[in-house]
Each structure stands twice: as C-alpha cells, then as structure tokens.
Scaffold this active site. Structure first.
Site, PDB file in Angstrom:
ATOM      1  N   GLU A   1       6.253   6.775   2.314  1.00  0.00           N
ATOM      2  CA  GLU A   1       6.486   5.099   2.383  1.00  0.00           C
ATOM      3  C   GLU A   1       7.152   4.731   1.246  1.00  0.00           C
ATOM      4  O   GLU A   1       6.520   5.036   0.137  1.00  0.00           O
ATOM      5  CB  GLU A   1       5.280   4.268   3.027  1.00  0.00           C
ATOM      6  CG  GLU A   1       4.735   4.491   4.333  1.00  0.00           C
ATOM      7  CD  GLU A   1       3.446   3.581   4.392  1.00  0.00           C
ATOM      8  OE1 GLU A   1       3.502   2.576   3.796  1.00  0.00           O
ATOM      9  OE2 GLU A   1       2.617   4.068   5.056  1.00  0.00           O
TER      10      GLU A   1
ATOM     11  N   LYS B   1       1.731  -8.691  11.649  1.00  0.00           N
ATOM     12  CA  LYS B   1       1.055  -8.111  10.459  1.00  0.00           C
ATOM     13  C   LYS B   1       0.316  -9.193   9.586  1.00  0.00           C
ATOM     14  O   LYS B   1       0.613 -10.221   9.360  1.00  0.00           O
ATOM     15  CB  LYS B   1       1.994  -7.412   9.328  1.00  0.00           C
ATOM     16  CG  LYS B   1       2.783  -6.130  10.121  1.00  0.00           C
ATOM     17  CD  LYS B   1       3.293  -5.270   9.176  1.00  0.00           C
ATOM     18  CE  LYS B   1       2.320  -4.529   8.539  1.00  0.00           C
ATOM     19  NZ  LYS B   1       2.808  -3.469   7.385  1.00  0.00           N
TER      20      LYS B   1
ATOM     21  N   GLU C   1       4.052  -9.080   4.023  1.00  0.00           N
ATOM     22  CA  GLU C   1       3.692  -8.155   4.712  1.00  0.00           C
ATOM     23  C   GLU C   1       4.453  -7.856   6.209  1.00  0.00           C
ATOM     24  O   GLU C   1       4.718  -7.164   6.692  1.00  0.00           O
ATOM     25  CB  GLU C   1       2.163  -8.138   5.112  1.00  0.00           C
ATOM     26  CG  GLU C   1       0.995  -7.676   4.071  1.00  0.00           C
ATOM     27  CD  GLU C   1       1.247  -6.229   3.700  1.00  0.00           C
ATOM     28  OE1 GLU C   1       1.813  -5.416   4.533  1.00  0.00           O
ATOM     29  OE2 GLU C   1       0.902  -5.817   2.453  1.00  0.00           O
TER      30      GLU C   1
ATOM     31  N   GLU D   1       7.800  -7.096  10.971  1.00  0.00           N
ATOM     32  CA  GLU D   1       6.802  -7.138  12.140  1.00  0.00           C
ATOM     33  C   GLU D   1       5.988  -8.698  12.019  1.00  0.00           C
ATOM     34  O   GLU D   1       5.133  -8.852  10.935  1.00  0.00           O
ATOM     35  CB  GLU D   1       6.034  -5.930  11.855  1.00  0.00           C
ATOM     36  CG  GLU D   1       6.652  -4.590  11.811  1.00  0.00           C
ATOM     37  CD  GLU D   1       5.763  -3.458  11.892  1.00  0.00           C
ATOM     38  OE1 GLU D   1       4.760  -3.120  12.366  1.00  0.00           O
ATOM     39  OE2 GLU D   1       6.246  -2.975  10.652  1.00  0.00           O
TER      40      GLU D   1
END
Length: 449
Positions: free
Chosen positions: A261, A318, A324, A315
């Site tokens: 990541e 999250k 985030e 997203e």
C-alpha cells in the site's frame, strides 16, 4: 494575465504525465469496498481491463463476487485472509480445506497472485494471531503446493511499525522481539518460497510543513546518511532502504520487497491542507515511475518494486477524517480524480465511465450491497416458486463450492434470468440483482447465457 500558481502546477503535472508516465505499462491497486455507492465488481473488473493499464489488484477479504469478477480478465488478484482466521489456518488440515474451498473453485479462470495472510498483523493482531502468523503462512503454502497451485505465492503486508528506527537508513532495524521471533523465520520462508516481503510505506504519514518537499518528491537538499554516504531526496526511498537494511541485518538482503500500500488523499478538509489533488497526483506519479522504471533506491539501485497504489476508489463509509475517504484514483462513477498515466489511449487526465460492453451475452448476479438474508430469500424463492433447477448448488453439485449464500444466489438468480428471456426486470429480485456483461462461470460451474 498571469496564470495562477495552482494552475501552473497542474499544467506541469499534465505535461509530465503525458511525456514521461504514459509509458507506465503496469501498476497494482488496492480495491477496497467500504462504501455504499460503488459499481458491481464485474463492471469494475471490465473497466480495469479495458480502460487502464492496471494489471494486478489487491482486495482486503475473500469475497467470492470479487474473485469471480476477475475471471477471464488476465488481471492478477491477491486476496486477504482475515486476521482472525490466522490461528486456525496454522493447522495443515484446515489450510488444505481452505484452499479447496476458496481457491480451487475459481482457478485458473481467476489468476491468483498472492494469498495475503492477514493485514498488518504485527500492528493490529493479538499475540495468538502473531504467534501463528508464520505457521499459517507455511500451512497455506504447503496446501497450495499439494493442490498443484504452487505458483500462487504467500505473503503478508506489514505497516512500518515493524521498524525500531528508519532515519538514517543505515541505523534501521526491526523491533526487538519481532525481529528474531517472527520476522527472521518469516524472511526465511520468503527466501525459500521466492515470495516477497510486503510493506506499506506511506510518505503521507511522515508529512509536516517543514518536510513537505522531502515527502512529496519535490526539489530539496536531501537527507545525508553518513555511514553509507547516500543522499536521500525523498522519504519513500529512505523508508524502503530502512526496510532493506533491517532485512539485511537479519541475513535476508536477497529477499524481494513488494509495496502493498502507498497513496495520498486528494482531500482532507480544512484541517488537512496538504490533502489536495495536486499533491496526490504528484506523489502517485512519482511512485508509479519508481515501480516501473527500475531506478531503485540508493541502497537498491536497479530494483523494481511490485507496487499497489492505495486506493482504487474513494470510499464514502470509511471511518475517521475526510482524508480516509479520499485516497481513490477514481470516483464511484469511474471518473478519474486525477490521472497518473494509467488510462489506455490517453496521455494524462481523463477517466469517465467504461465503454458499453460489446458482448451480447449477459448474466444476473447479486448486487455488492445485498445482504445474505435477502439473498437466502432469493434462493428459496427461485428454487421453489421460481422453478429453477437448483441441483448444481446442492452438495456434490458443480456449483456447490464455495458453499456460501452469495455464491449459490448468483447461480440461481442467473438461471432464473436466463430462463425468463434476459429481461432486466427478471434480474431485479427485490432490488438485490444486477445485470453484468462479465461471465461469472468458474471451474466446472458454468453459468447459462
């Protein structure tokens, strides 16, 4: 009239993307799904295949809908064993059952790259998970070999919390206790199985106003390591060399390193002004270049690092601050937040929704957000009043494995849809079904079309 500085910077990025990064031939991406507005996995897989140069995808679970979606795409898929399942999978018999249930039904239509045993287990896991991590990795590897699937490698991603120190890289080491008890046996496993040691080096978490240029690959005087006499002009190379030094200290400098990541958010709200589209694009452009160019790092010149950008989508569910929810390269409608040279037929910018599929065949599958309760009701209705032959999903049937509600529902929903003449309303199932152009068949389980 003078062009604003922000516009000048964006223009510079666009020029660089066009001139230098259009040649990026492959990059990996993390495909998370903590959201309620994402497109179906089959549509995502087709978009990645047809419109991007992304050739490998990492998911954070073992969702069969995601696994099935990548069948026939040629995209390499890595799946993640939940941290809580690790202790049980240290048992070789349990590992063999796991491979037979979760890998064999989809292979070789889906190309598995890695089985990721947990995620950042040393950081988040309890002692039972940590002590069973390497045994579980061994058991799963042996089960794969026994099943004739030895080309699928086993690894586990680590946060850089495994490091006792990182700056300068020459003084780096793994944390005492973890180094000899866990990481040395793990690195021996990687060395023997020719699998990579996977780390998640986020320059983003090293940001301060004073370090902005160093963190964001911008011109700066660098950080000089007096021992190795190497100068570091960005924190990304520094972190990778700190990992390398720590591995070498244990005698495993020959084990490959993969980047599981790495990313930068494009928005963070008023309290995080460094989370901008410009910074995210510039950061990920540089990461992508390092992944494909083979320039390596000061201590590892010429090395290429298999790299997975975080993340594919923004997203919206999250938890935490706005950053985030804004790590994505794409929005849920497939429009690009920014481009890092990965769009096919484009040299920068771009995005947009995927082209309409040219295939005439279509299938009916469950929506991503459909609950098991609702899908079980669909199965009961289709196998009863709906008149579907549900023999293939019974024990011993060609579509019994994986033995999950979602997988069984996919088969019977499609069987009903095909029998009734491919009308979209016959794939509604009270809002739980969706039509896809991606064949969900796998192994001996063949879906009608």
């Amino acid at each position: 009239m003078a062009m604003p500085v922000t516009h000048l910077f964006l223009l510079l990025i666009s020029i660089l993307a066009g001139n230098h990064f259009a040649a990026v031939t492959s990059i990996g991406v993390n495909y998370g799904a903590t959201a309620n507005n994402l497109p179906p996995p089959a549509q995502v897989a087709q978009f990645l295949k047809s419109q991007t140069t992304i050739d490998r995808v990492k998911i954070f679970d073992m969702n069969p809908d995601f696994i099935r979606a990548f069948a026939g795409t040629g995209i390499l898929l890595s799946i993640t064993v939940p941290n809580g399942d690790i202790p049980a999978l240290a048992d070789p018999r349990a590992a063999r059952r796991w491979v037979n249930s979760n890998i064999r039904p989809f292979y070789p239509q889906t190309r598995f790259n890695y089985i990721l045993v947990g995620s950042e287990v040393l950081h988040w896991g309890d002692q039972n998970m940590v002590s069973n991590l390497v045994p579980a990795m061994r058991s799963i590897h042996n089960a794969l070999v026994r099943a004739g699937l030895g080309e699928i490698k086993v690894t586990t991603p680590h946060s850089l919390g495994i490091l006792n120190s990182s700056d300068p890289p020459s003084s780096a080491s793994f944390r005492p206790g973890w180094d000899k008890d866990v990481l040395a046996p793990m690195l021996l496993f990687h060395q023997r199985t020719k699998s990579p040691f996977m780390v998640n080096p986020y320059p983003y978490f090293a940001w301060t106003p004073q370090k902005e240029n160093f963190v964001l690959f911008r011109p700066n005087k660098g950080v000089y390591d007096r021992v190795t006499r190497k100068n570091y002009t960005n924190v990304y190379d520094l972190l990778l060399d700190a990992v390398f030094t720590s591995m070498k200290r244990l005698g495993f400098g020959d084990v490959d390193i993969a980047v599981g990541e790495v990313g930068w958010p494009s928005y963070g709200g008023p309290t995080l002004p460094h989370c901008t589209v410009e910074n995210a694009q510039w950061h990920n452009l540089n990461v992508a270049r390092r992944a494909s160019s083979g320039t390596g790092t000061p201590l590892m010149p010429g090395r290429k690092f298999e790299t997975y950008i975080f993340a594919l989508f923004n997203e919206n569910l999250k938890p935490g601050l706005d950053d985030e929810r804004n790590f994505g390269l794409f929005r849920p409608d497939f429009s690009a937040v920014y481009d890092i040279g990965i769009m096919r037929g484009k040299t920068g910018g771009g995005g947009g929704p995927p082209a309409a599929p040219t295939a005439t065949k279509q299938w009916c599958v469950p929506k991503l957000e459909a609950s098991d309760t609702a899908l079980q009701a669909d199965v009961l209705w289709a196998c009863g009043e709906g008149g579907v032959d549900c023999g293939p999903i019974q024990n011993g049937g060609s579509c019994f494995e994986p033995n999950t509600v979602r997988s069984h529902a996919a088969y019977v929903m499609n069987a009903y849809y095909q029998a009734k003449g491919h009308q979209d309303f016959n794939c509604d199932f009270s809002g739980t079904g969706v039509v896809t152009a991606s064949d969900p068949s796998y192994g001996a389980c063949q879906y009608m079309a």
